[in-house]
Write an enzyme that holds these catalytic residues in place. Structure first.
Site: not given
Lengths: 169, 145
Positions: A122-124, A128
């Site tokens: 995951y990221c933002n 993202c």
């Protein structure tokens, strides 16, 4: 100057335009619509230039499935954001592996994590692309089960789920 | 005065139509990425983001073409106005919930300005208003739809 004549007819024509657009949109994207209805839509960044062709595309995982997988399997969460953001708050149990440091950190990562360990990256959130790009790199590095949690840190936090903060050194 | 209004009408109609055609065309090229943009607002269930992303660009294209060609201007302008109101509502709700609409991957401070987007939508509303209300002044009753 404000002319509201024939309003009923105008509204009817608005509906006709919308219906035409829906028919055109669905038929122009038939393959995508079928994928979505079968519950396996592509990740929202799969059309990036970085995406490889064929089966080497990471699968998306939504929040509910992610929570089930965390409870029932040895799924390893990976945080693709920069280390400052990881330190400011990350998902419980997540390992930091920033996309822009992947080249230097991948050898050590491969020694610690076996290739058959399921990964969720995951990221933002949806805007993202880093989690998808990292997933592509990990697939290329030989990891077999790589998923992308597109909702990312914002969705997890906004759902009121626990977040871990690193203490300042 | 009347000819000024005439320029205002055609200018509004052509600009609004061009903008919607352009916006629809761009989004129709990459429906999956657009679905991601919609999903960032967290307003719809997962699958609906994709279905809306598949349909909305074509609705915008049809409305844009109608405005540019001067046919069915009033319904097309009304539709553009209604869509813009929906966009404004979505923006405001995202703003009130404090959502991260932008990426923030590399610099946490980078934010797209919601005020900018709202200003742009306000401009669209004004164009739709003129296109809708001035339509019947410059066309014969027979073709006044």
């Amino acid at each position: 100057m404000h002319d509201y004549s024939n309003l009923r007819r105008v509204l009817l024509e608005v509906l006709v335009i919308v219906a035409l657009g829906v028919v055109m949109g669905l038929s122009a994207n038939l393959k995508l619509v079928f994928q979505v209805l079968q519950g396996s839509p592509p990740t929202t960044h799969s059309s990036d230039a970085t995406a490889p062709a064929g089966d080497n595309t990471p699968r998306p995982i939504d929040l509910a499935s992610l929570r089930r997988s965390i409870e029932n399997s040895s799924l390893l969460l990976i945080d693709a954001r920069i280390s400052e953001l990881y330190a400011a708050g990350h998902l419980p149990g997540a390992v930091s592996l920033p996309l822009d440091e992947i080249e230097s950190r991948l050898p050590a990562f491969r020694q610690r994590i076996p290739g058959d360990r399921p990964l969720a990256i995951y990221c933002n959130g949806y805007g993202c692309p880093d989690s998808f790009d990292l997933a592509v790199k990990l697939l290329a590095a030989g990891y077999q089960d790589v998923q992308v949690y597109e909702g990312g840190f914002p969705e997890w936090r906004d759902a009121g789920l626990p977040v871990v903060t690193e203490k300042a050194p | 005065m009347n000819s000024l209004l005439k320029y205002l009408y055609h200018g509004s109609r052509l600009l609004l139509g061009g903008l919607f055609l352009f916006a629809g065309f761009i989004k129709a090229q990459d429906v999956v990425a657009f679905a991601g943009n919609i999903a960032a607002y967290q307003l719809l269930p997962y699958q609906f983001n994709y279905l809306l992303a598949a349909c909305l660009p074509y609705i915008e294209i049809i409305a844009g073409v109608l405005l540019l060609t001067g046919r069915r201007v009033r319904p097309a302008a009304l539709l553009c106005g209604l869509l813009t109101l929906v966009f404004i509502g979505a923006l405001l709700s995202a703003w009130m919930r404090g959502l991260d609409i932008s990426c923030g991957c590399f610099s946490p401070e980078a934010k797209t300005s919601i005020g900018e987007a709202l200003l742009r939508d306000l401009g669209l509303l004004i164009l739709a208003h003129f296109s809708f209300h001035l339509r019947n002044r410059f066309t014969t009753p027979r073709a006044s739809r």
